[in-house]
Write a protein that holds these residues in place. Structure first.
Motif, PDB file in Angstrom:
ATOM      1  N   ARG A  27      39.160  45.881  36.174  1.00  0.00           N
ATOM      2  CA  ARG A  27      39.182  44.494  35.682  1.00  0.00           C
ATOM      3  C   ARG A  27      38.794  43.509  36.777  1.00  0.00           C
ATOM      4  N   THR A  28      38.217  42.401  36.347  1.00  0.00           N
ATOM      5  CA  THR A  28      37.898  41.319  37.274  1.00  0.00           C
ATOM      6  C   THR A  28      38.981  40.260  37.131  1.00  0.00           C
ATOM      7  N   ILE A  29      39.767  40.110  38.194  1.00  0.00           N
ATOM      8  CA  ILE A  29      40.922  39.211  38.151  1.00  0.00           C
ATOM      9  C   ILE A  29      40.665  38.070  39.132  1.00  0.00           C
ATOM     10  N   MET A  30      40.789  36.849  38.654  1.00  0.00           N
ATOM     11  CA  MET A  30      40.544  35.703  39.544  1.00  0.00           C
ATOM     12  C   MET A  30      41.859  34.988  39.825  1.00  0.00           C
ATOM     13  N   VAL A  31      42.068  34.673  41.090  1.00  0.00           N
ATOM     14  CA  VAL A  31      43.313  34.041  41.518  1.00  0.00           C
ATOM     15  C   VAL A  31      43.006  32.612  41.952  1.00  0.00           C
ATOM     16  N   MET A  32      43.738  31.679  41.372  1.00  0.00           N
ATOM     17  CA  MET A  32      43.551  30.275  41.682  1.00  0.00           C
ATOM     18  C   MET A  32      44.863  29.685  42.213  1.00  0.00           C
ATOM     19  N   THR A 157      23.658  35.641  43.605  1.00  0.00           N
ATOM     20  CA  THR A 157      23.764  37.021  44.092  1.00  0.00           C
ATOM     21  C   THR A 157      25.171  37.555  43.840  1.00  0.00           C
ATOM     22  N   LEU A 158      26.155  36.729  44.159  1.00  0.00           N
ATOM     23  CA  LEU A 158      27.541  37.165  43.997  1.00  0.00           C
ATOM     24  C   LEU A 158      27.906  37.313  42.518  1.00  0.00           C
ATOM     25  N   ARG A 159      27.424  36.396  41.704  1.00  0.00           N
ATOM     26  CA  ARG A 159      27.653  36.510  40.242  1.00  0.00           C
ATOM     27  C   ARG A 159      27.096  37.833  39.727  1.00  0.00           C
ATOM     28  N   ASN A 160      25.831  38.135  40.125  1.00  0.00           N
ATOM     29  CA  ASN A 160      25.213  39.392  39.668  1.00  0.00           C
ATOM     30  C   ASN A 160      26.024  40.590  40.131  1.00  0.00           C
ATOM     31  N   LEU A 161      26.492  40.527  41.363  1.00  0.00           N
ATOM     32  CA  LEU A 161      27.288  41.631  41.902  1.00  0.00           C
ATOM     33  C   LEU A 161      28.567  41.829  41.085  1.00  0.00           C
ATOM     34  N   LEU A 162      29.208  40.713  40.717  1.00  0.00           N
ATOM     35  CA  LEU A 162      30.448  40.819  39.924  1.00  0.00           C
ATOM     36  C   LEU A 162      30.166  41.479  38.572  1.00  0.00           C
ATOM     37  N   VAL A 163      29.008  41.155  37.980  1.00  0.00           N
ATOM     38  CA  VAL A 163      28.637  41.759  36.693  1.00  0.00           C
ATOM     39  C   VAL A 163      28.431  43.271  36.880  1.00  0.00           C
ATOM     40  N   ILE A 164      27.741  43.648  37.957  1.00  0.00           N
ATOM     41  CA  ILE A 164      27.471  45.076  38.210  1.00  0.00           C
ATOM     42  C   ILE A 164      28.778  45.831  38.467  1.00  0.00           C
ATOM     43  N   LEU A 165      29.641  45.242  39.295  1.00  0.00           N
ATOM     44  CA  LEU A 165      30.909  45.915  39.619  1.00  0.00           C
ATOM     45  C   LEU A 165      31.744  46.118  38.354  1.00  0.00           C
ATOM     46  N   HIS A 166      31.696  45.136  37.466  1.00  0.00           N
ATOM     47  CA  HIS A 166      32.436  45.248  36.207  1.00  0.00           C
ATOM     48  C   HIS A 166      31.892  46.412  35.378  1.00  0.00           C
ATOM     49  N   LYS A 167      30.556  46.515  35.328  1.00  0.00           N
ATOM     50  CA  LYS A 167      29.921  47.627  34.582  1.00  0.00           C
ATOM     51  C   LYS A 167      30.299  48.967  35.190  1.00  0.00           C
ATOM     52  N   GLU A 168      30.404  48.986  36.531  1.00  0.00           N
ATOM     53  CA  GLU A 168      30.756  50.237  37.234  1.00  0.00           C
ATOM     54  C   GLU A 168      32.261  50.503  37.208  1.00  0.00           C
ATOM     55  N   LYS A 169      32.990  49.665  36.485  1.00  0.00           N
ATOM     56  CA  LYS A 169      34.448  49.801  36.328  1.00  0.00           C
ATOM     57  C   LYS A 169      35.208  49.728  37.660  1.00  0.00           C
ATOM     58  N   LYS A 170      34.668  48.902  38.574  1.00  0.00           N
ATOM     59  CA  LYS A 170      35.375  48.645  39.825  1.00  0.00           C
ATOM     60  C   LYS A 170      36.305  47.454  39.605  1.00  0.00           C
ATOM     61  N   GLY A 171      37.473  47.533  40.175  1.00  0.00           N
ATOM     62  CA  GLY A 171      38.388  46.398  40.096  1.00  0.00           C
ATOM     63  C   GLY A 171      38.009  45.342  41.130  1.00  0.00           C
ATOM     64  N   VAL A 172      38.109  44.086  40.748  1.00  0.00           N
ATOM     65  CA  VAL A 172      37.837  42.994  41.690  1.00  0.00           C
ATOM     66  C   VAL A 172      38.979  41.981  41.590  1.00  0.00           C
ATOM     67  N   ILE A 173      39.509  41.567  42.734  1.00  0.00           N
ATOM     68  CA  ILE A 173      40.450  40.444  42.751  1.00  0.00           C
ATOM     69  C   ILE A 173      39.809  39.369  43.614  1.00  0.00           C
ATOM     70  N   LEU A 174      39.403  38.285  42.964  1.00  0.00           N
ATOM     71  CA  LEU A 174      38.660  37.224  43.644  1.00  0.00           C
ATOM     72  C   LEU A 174      39.483  35.941  43.671  1.00  0.00           C
ATOM     73  N   ILE A 175      39.723  35.440  44.872  1.00  0.00           N
ATOM     74  CA  ILE A 175      40.345  34.116  44.991  1.00  0.00           C
ATOM     75  C   ILE A 175      39.237  33.085  44.945  1.00  0.00           C
ATOM     76  N   THR A 176      39.412  32.072  44.114  1.00  0.00           N
ATOM     77  CA  THR A 176      38.360  31.063  44.009  1.00  0.00           C
ATOM     78  C   THR A 176      38.912  29.689  43.650  1.00  0.00           C
ATOM     79  N   HIS A 177      38.167  28.664  44.064  1.00  0.00           N
ATOM     80  CA  HIS A 177      38.445  27.300  43.619  1.00  0.00           C
ATOM     81  C   HIS A 177      37.328  26.821  42.699  1.00  0.00           C
ATOM     82  N   ASP A 178      36.446  27.743  42.286  1.00  0.00           N
ATOM     83  CA  ASP A 178      35.253  27.355  41.537  1.00  0.00           C
ATOM     84  C   ASP A 178      35.376  27.760  40.066  1.00  0.00           C
ATOM     85  N   PRO A 179      35.617  26.783  39.176  1.00  0.00           N
ATOM     86  CA  PRO A 179      35.823  27.126  37.766  1.00  0.00           C
ATOM     87  C   PRO A 179      34.571  27.689  37.089  1.00  0.00           C
TER      88      PRO A 179
END
Ligand SMILES: Nc1ncnc2c1ncn2[C@@H]1O[C@H](COP(=O)(O)OP(=O)(O)OP(=O)(O)O)[C@@H](O)[C@H]1O
Ligand SMILES: [Mg+2]
Length: 241
Positions: A27-32, A157-179
């Motif tokens: 899962r792609t989990i974003m922390v704000m 580039t980073l957006r595309n990477l997040l899409v690829i990682l999601h397809k590859e079923k890699k977990g991502v925990i991303l801290i962001t201030h960018d809605p």
């Protein structure tokens, strides 16, 4: 899967937790959350860099971490040395090929291989730190404010990477201030004062106003509505406290 069970971690006068959450695989989990809310501390606990004072961290996942300060990722003379370290055990020709692929997947020049990681620009360091984190083929990638300081190309580039990682079923925990990146999230966590204030779908986070409360760009809009002062007026205000 990574699970925190009633974790408490003290850092000076700051207390993180008690924090409980299950981070599901793939899962792609974003922390704000506001500055100082404990977001980086959460990733430090998950990565094992901070040992909890109490509670439990349950994890069988392989984790890589691109920290908030990119320089913390680097400690060797060249970018190739950094990749060699992350890819230790691989044959030399194989290693170089993987390093080249990772650089191009983050839109970074192959010439960087022979440069010092510390000599790169802020945005380049940010992307390199992610490329190095990917080298060890983690189950979970921890990204601390990886979008900050990136230009539009880096952002895409980073957006595309997040899409690829999601397809590859890699977990991502991303801290962001960018809605603007929230559309790629499966789940949003909002932190406040060391605690989890909210967790749920991005749409629920928006609906409940958590996004608006947390993001700097909306705060900056409030600032814009303040009267604009001249430099002399600003100095005068400062003098008067
Ligand atoms: N090494 C440390 N020693 C003492 N206090 C610390 C240490 N590291 C962090 N803190 C404190 O812990 C609190 C939470 O810090 P943390 O870095 O987790 O916040 P954050 O949500 O990532 O903030 P930011 O958005 O500014 O990166 C802060 O108040 C900070 O001062
Ligand atoms: Mg932080």
């Amino acid at each position: 899967m990574i699970e925190l069970k009633s974790v408490i971690a003290r850092r000076g006068s700051f207390t993180f937790g008690p924090f409980s959450h299950r981070f599901e695989k793939g899962r792609t989990i974003m922390v704000m959350g506001e500055n100082g809310a404990g977001k980086t501390t959460l990733l430090d606990v998950i990565s094992g860099m901070t040992i909890p004072d109490s509670g439990e961290l349950v994890s069988s996942a392989r984790i890589s971490y691109a920290p908030q300060e990119s320089d913390d990722s680097f400690f060797l003379p060249t970018v190739l040395d950094e990749f060699s370290y992350s890819l230790r055990g691989k044959r030399k020709d194989e290693l170089k090929e993987i390093a080249q692929k990772l650089l191009s997947s983050l839109s970074l020049s192959q010439e960087f291989l022979f440069k010092s990681p510390f000599s790169l620009s802020g945005g380049e360091k940010r992307l390199l730190s992610i490329a190095l984190a990917l080298a060890s083929d983690p189950d979970f990638l921890l990204l601390d404010e990886s979008l900050s300081g990136l230009d539009y190309k880096g952002y895409k580039t980073l957006r595309n990477l997040l899409v690829i990682l999601h397809k590859e079923k890699k977990g991502v925990i991303l801290i962001t201030h960018d809605p603007s990146i929230l559309d790629l999230a499966d789940e949003v966590i909002v932190m406040r004062n060391g605690q989890k204030e909210f967790s749920g779908s991005p749409s629920l986070a928006m609906e409940k106003d958590f996004v608006e409360k947390s993001f700097t760009y909306l705060k900056s809009m409030e600032l814009f509505s303040m009267p604009i002062l001249s430099m002399s007026e600003l100095i005068e205000r400062r003098r008067n406290g």
